[in-house]
Write an enzyme that holds these catalytic residues in place. Structure first.
Site, PDB file in Angstrom:
ATOM      1  N   ASP A 174      14.847  17.950  15.635  1.00 41.81           N
ATOM      2  CA  ASP A 174      14.222  17.063  16.619  1.00 41.81           C
ATOM      3  C   ASP A 174      13.050  16.265  16.047  1.00 41.81           C
ATOM      4  O   ASP A 174      12.554  15.358  16.699  1.00 41.81           O
ATOM      5  CB  ASP A 174      13.714  17.886  17.819  1.00 41.81           C
ATOM      6  CG  ASP A 174      14.845  18.320  18.744  1.00 41.81           C
ATOM      7  OD1 ASP A 174      16.020  18.140  18.372  1.00 41.81           O
ATOM      8  OD2 ASP A 174      14.538  18.845  19.840  1.00 41.81           O
ATOM      9  N   HIS A 184      51.171  25.866  26.712  1.00 45.15           N
ATOM     10  CA  HIS A 184      51.303  25.553  28.134  1.00 45.15           C
ATOM     11  C   HIS A 184      51.194  26.834  28.960  1.00 45.15           C
ATOM     12  O   HIS A 184      51.808  27.828  28.598  1.00 45.15           O
ATOM     13  CB  HIS A 184      52.654  24.890  28.404  1.00 45.15           C
ATOM     14  CG  HIS A 184      52.917  24.695  29.873  1.00 45.15           C
ATOM     15  ND1 HIS A 184      52.336  23.666  30.578  1.00 45.15           N
ATOM     16  CD2 HIS A 184      53.646  25.429  30.754  1.00 45.15           C
ATOM     17  CE1 HIS A 184      52.718  23.757  31.855  1.00 45.15           C
ATOM     18  NE2 HIS A 184      53.512  24.823  31.989  1.00 45.15           N
TER      19      HIS A 184
HETATM   20  P1  FAD Z   1      12.783  23.555  17.956  1.00 44.90           P
HETATM   21  O1  FAD Z   1      13.871  24.321  18.532  1.00 44.90           O
HETATM   22  O2  FAD Z   1      11.866  22.822  18.879  1.00 44.90           O
HETATM   23  O3  FAD Z   1      11.947  24.581  17.068  1.00 44.90           O
HETATM   24  C1  FAD Z   1      10.779  24.235  16.412  1.00 44.90           C
HETATM   25  C2  FAD Z   1       9.894  25.458  16.273  1.00 44.90           C
HETATM   26  O4  FAD Z   1       8.836  25.124  15.395  1.00 44.90           O
HETATM   27  C3  FAD Z   1       9.219  25.890  17.576  1.00 44.90           C
HETATM   28  O5  FAD Z   1       9.546  27.212  17.888  1.00 44.90           O
HETATM   29  C4  FAD Z   1       7.734  25.718  17.322  1.00 44.90           C
HETATM   30  O6  FAD Z   1       6.961  26.781  17.859  1.00 44.90           O
HETATM   31  C5  FAD Z   1       7.664  25.763  15.808  1.00 44.90           C
HETATM   32  N1  FAD Z   1       6.514  25.026  15.269  1.00 44.90           N
HETATM   33  C6  FAD Z   1       6.139  23.758  15.590  1.00 44.90           C
HETATM   34  N2  FAD Z   1       5.076  23.385  14.854  1.00 44.90           N
HETATM   35  C7  FAD Z   1       4.796  24.433  14.049  1.00 44.90           C
HETATM   36  C8  FAD Z   1       3.793  24.648  13.072  1.00 44.90           C
HETATM   37  N3  FAD Z   1       2.909  23.714  12.732  1.00 44.90           N
HETATM   38  N4  FAD Z   1       3.748  25.864  12.466  1.00 44.90           N
HETATM   39  C9  FAD Z   1       4.655  26.831  12.791  1.00 44.90           C
HETATM   40  N5  FAD Z   1       5.622  26.668  13.709  1.00 44.90           N
HETATM   41  C10 FAD Z   1       5.696  25.484  14.316  1.00 44.90           C
HETATM   42  N6  FAD Z   1      20.494  21.170  22.654  1.00 44.90           N
HETATM   43  C11 FAD Z   1      21.825  21.402  22.548  1.00 44.90           C
HETATM   44  O7  FAD Z   1      22.398  21.137  21.492  1.00 44.90           O
HETATM   45  N7  FAD Z   1      22.535  21.949  23.592  1.00 44.90           N
HETATM   46  C12 FAD Z   1      21.957  22.253  24.765  1.00 44.90           C
HETATM   47  O8  FAD Z   1      22.621  22.749  25.690  1.00 44.90           O
HETATM   48  C13 FAD Z   1      20.564  22.021  24.920  1.00 44.90           C
HETATM   49  N8  FAD Z   1      19.926  22.331  26.072  1.00 44.90           N
HETATM   50  C14 FAD Z   1      18.589  22.154  26.176  1.00 44.90           C
HETATM   51  C15 FAD Z   1      17.964  22.489  27.360  1.00 44.90           C
HETATM   52  C16 FAD Z   1      16.608  22.324  27.505  1.00 44.90           C
HETATM   53  C17 FAD Z   1      15.940  22.714  28.804  1.00 44.90           C
HETATM   54  C18 FAD Z   1      15.837  21.817  26.410  1.00 44.90           C
HETATM   55  C19 FAD Z   1      14.349  21.655  26.528  1.00 44.90           C
HETATM   56  C20 FAD Z   1      16.445  21.468  25.218  1.00 44.90           C
HETATM   57  C21 FAD Z   1      17.836  21.624  25.092  1.00 44.90           C
HETATM   58  N9  FAD Z   1      18.499  21.270  23.912  1.00 44.90           N
HETATM   59  C22 FAD Z   1      19.857  21.471  23.818  1.00 44.90           C
HETATM   60  C23 FAD Z   1      17.799  20.675  22.758  1.00 44.90           C
HETATM   61  C24 FAD Z   1      17.524  21.733  21.681  1.00 44.90           C
HETATM   62  O9  FAD Z   1      16.786  22.789  22.238  1.00 44.90           O
HETATM   63  C25 FAD Z   1      16.785  21.100  20.516  1.00 44.90           C
HETATM   64  O10 FAD Z   1      17.493  19.962  20.056  1.00 44.90           O
HETATM   65  C26 FAD Z   1      16.649  22.089  19.367  1.00 44.90           C
HETATM   66  O11 FAD Z   1      15.946  23.239  19.774  1.00 44.90           O
HETATM   67  C27 FAD Z   1      15.926  21.426  18.191  1.00 44.90           C
HETATM   68  O12 FAD Z   1      15.818  22.356  17.158  1.00 44.90           O
HETATM   69  P2  FAD Z   1      14.648  22.265  16.077  1.00 44.90           P
HETATM   70  O13 FAD Z   1      14.873  23.423  15.157  1.00 44.90           O
HETATM   71  O14 FAD Z   1      14.574  20.906  15.519  1.00 44.90           O
HETATM   72  O15 FAD Z   1      13.274  22.473  16.899  1.00 44.90           O
END
Ligand code: FAD
Ligand code: AMP
Length: 479
Positions: A319, A451
């Site tokens: 993200d 099917h």
């Molecule tokens: P994240 O999951 O946001 O993880 C990042 C982590 O980094 C966090 O835990 C944070 O605490 C940690 N962090 C941040 N800064 C620091 C720092 N400086 N030091 C240490 N740790 C840090 N996606 C789907 O594909 N399917 C779904 O059904 C879906 N449903 C969703 C429903 C909801 C309600 C929400 C809010 C999101 C949903 N998503 C879904 C989106 C999905 O959750 C995100 O796209 C995904 O979690 C992104 O993954 P990531 O690893 O990039 O970041």
């Protein structure tokens, strides 16, 4: 001397924890810094997805769907239920248990793979140095050959609707209601707004969705989106398009919301309001001024196709970077980065990222919509078949929706697949697999499908692109 790792991953969400595990599998000495403290006050891995995103929302969607079926659809099957009740506390406890099982599972995987979990926050400095500040201790400087930024995203806040996580909540607060609000407002008809609105609507809330844009699900194929809008409206979601929220005024147990629609100002009072207007990359505290990575105009960390930032040896995924905010996209980028660090040449196919909305029926898509195919100016053909023509769908009482293919007329290559209907999240994978293999639509036409199955509608939609569908009457378009 600073501790030295081959790889430091900052963020332990689906992007970060997968990167860390894959790096460890490839023999790299890996640490993952994660600062999250969960609602049980414990450090937790799994990021947004496992703690406050994909998983808890799906747990509530499943619980609320079972309630909804018990309330109505069971009777069609001759099943009589006694007096129906909803114990919201028990539903929430079940959801919390699922979350803890999965986040605990990631911690076990770290142990099994010998990934070091550093509990606290990480900040990237110049020269790939990382300052790690533990939850309970002094900051220390760590060094790594490679740093992977995977800090994810947070909900977008809008000034007219300040979140207090009580009356006005973001997606995290909307997963924690302890009672079913009588009147619920939702700002934003995106994926999260529709899913969370559906949960509480099925449990009895009167739900209004206020969406600033005039088009429903503008990035989804519009034939599918229009049908979905009809179905969701029939289910009780009162969706207002072109409704821009301009202000809120909180009372003790409710909130008055003002919005403009067709140039007129409207006012409505809700017991709870969910603000679901998108997510933004979370870079606060992650990058020191001399970190050296570049941000793009929307504050995403700038990366190339293999997630390299402008600093050699520093990568960013999930993200935090361009592309859809989806867990599986973060996961695949994590695997790619780990393998690139290990010297392999892996790529993510950004043309085959599936999207799913877990409403009922579900909406799922991969590749180009019909409007995108049209805009490209190249000749294309489509095939659309409704689930109403599918025996398995009718037997299950799930006749709503359709499967649609968009196909390159010249090459017969599949450009996109779109599903509105039962198990759309599972069916779409057939399109992903076909597209990844560069399959022609004829390849799908020539395959045998069990099917009765919902997949037969995928087959029929493939056949329909060439006017060969059997279970729908097709009239050949004049060229
Ligand atoms: P994240 O999951 O946001 O993880 C990042 C982590 O980094 C966090 O835990 C944070 O605490 C940690 N962090 C941040 N800064 C620091 C720092 N400086 N030091 C240490 N740790 C840090 N996606 C789907 O594909 N399917 C779904 O059904 C879906 N449903 C969703 C429903 C909801 C309600 C929400 C809010 C999101 C949903 N998503 C879904 C989106 C999905 O959750 C995100 O796209 C995904 O979690 C992104 O993954 P990531 O690893 O990039 O970041
Ligand atoms: P998504 O980015 O898919 O999560 O969707 C968020 C939705 O919220 C978008 O469709 C935006 O148009 C919508 N939105 C953003 N700000 C407002 C606002 N002030 N009032 C109503 N809708 C909004």
């Amino acid at each position: 001397m600073a501790d030295k790792y081959d790889v430091i991953v900052i963020g332990g969400g689906p992007g970060g924890y997968v990167t860390a595990i894959r790096c460890a599998q490839l023999g790299l000495n890996t640490a993952c810094i994660e600062k999250r403290i969960n609602k049980q006050d414990q450090p937790a891995l799994g990021g947004t997805c496992l703690n406050v995103g994909c998983i808890p929302s799906k747990a509530l969607l499943d619980s609320s769907w079972k309630y909804h079926e018990a309330e109505g659809a069971f009777a069609d099957h001759g099943i009589q239920v006694g007096k129906l009740g909803m114990d919201v506390k028990a539903m929430q406890e079940r959801k919390d248990k699922v979350v803890l099982q999965l986040t605990g599972g990631v911690a076990s995987l770290f142990k099994a793979n010998k990934v070091t979990w550093l509990q606290g926050s990480g900040e990237l400095k110049a020269n790939k140095q990382v300052v790690f500040t533990p939850h309970d201790g002094e900051a220390q400087t760590l060094e790594a050959e490679n740093v992977v930024l995977a800090a994810g995203s947070v909900p977008v806040a809008i000034p007219p609707a300040e979140v207090d996580q009580n009356i006005v909540v973001d997606s995290t607060g909307a997963l924690e209601f302890d009672a079913v609000p009588k009147k619920l407002g939702v700002i934003g008809a995106g994926i999260i707004g529709l899913e969370l609105g559906s949960v509480w609507s099925r449990l009895g809330s009167e739900v209004t969705v206020l969406e600033a844009v005039d088009t429903f699900l503008p990035t989804v194929d519009q034939q599918i989106a229009k049908e979905a809008m009809k179905l969701f409206t029939k289910q009780g979601l009162d969706i207002h398009l072109g409704a821009r929220v301009t202000g809120t005024k909180k009372n003790k147990n409710s909130v008055r919301v003002t919005y403009t629609l067709n140039g007129e100002e409207h006012e409505e009072t809700y017991d709870r309001l969910i603000v679901a207007v998108g997510r933004r990359p979370y870079t606060e505290g992650l990058l020191s001024q001399d970190a050296g990575v570049t941000l793009d105009e929307r504050n995403y960390i700038y990366v190339d196709n293999q997630c390299r930032t402008d600093v050699p040896g520093v990568y960013a995924i999930g993200d935090l970077v361009r592309g859809p905010a989806l867990a599986h996209k973060a996961i695949e980028e994590g695997v790619m980065v780990a393998e690139v660090i290990a010297g392999e040449h892996t790529q993510v196919n950004y043309d085959a990222v599936p999207g799913v909305i877990y409403t009922h029926p579900e909406v799922a898509w991969v590749g180009k919509s019909e409007q995108e195919a049209k805009d490209s100016g190249e000749p294309y053909k489509t095939g659309v078949v409704p689930f109403a023509a599918n025996g398995r769908a009718l037997a299950a009482g799930e006749p709503a929706g359709m499967v649609k293919f968009v196909v390159d007329e010249k090459t017969d290559r599949i450009l996109g697949m779109h599903v509105l209907g039962p198990q759309a999240s599972e069916l779409i994978q057939q399109g992903v697999i076909a597209m990844e293999f560069g399959s022609s639509i004829e390849d799908l036409q020539l395959m045998m499908f069990g099917h009765p199955s919902l997949s037969e509608t995928v087959h029929e939609a493939a056949l329909a692109t060439d006017y060969k569908a059997i279970h729908v009457a097709q009239r050949r378009r004049k060229k």
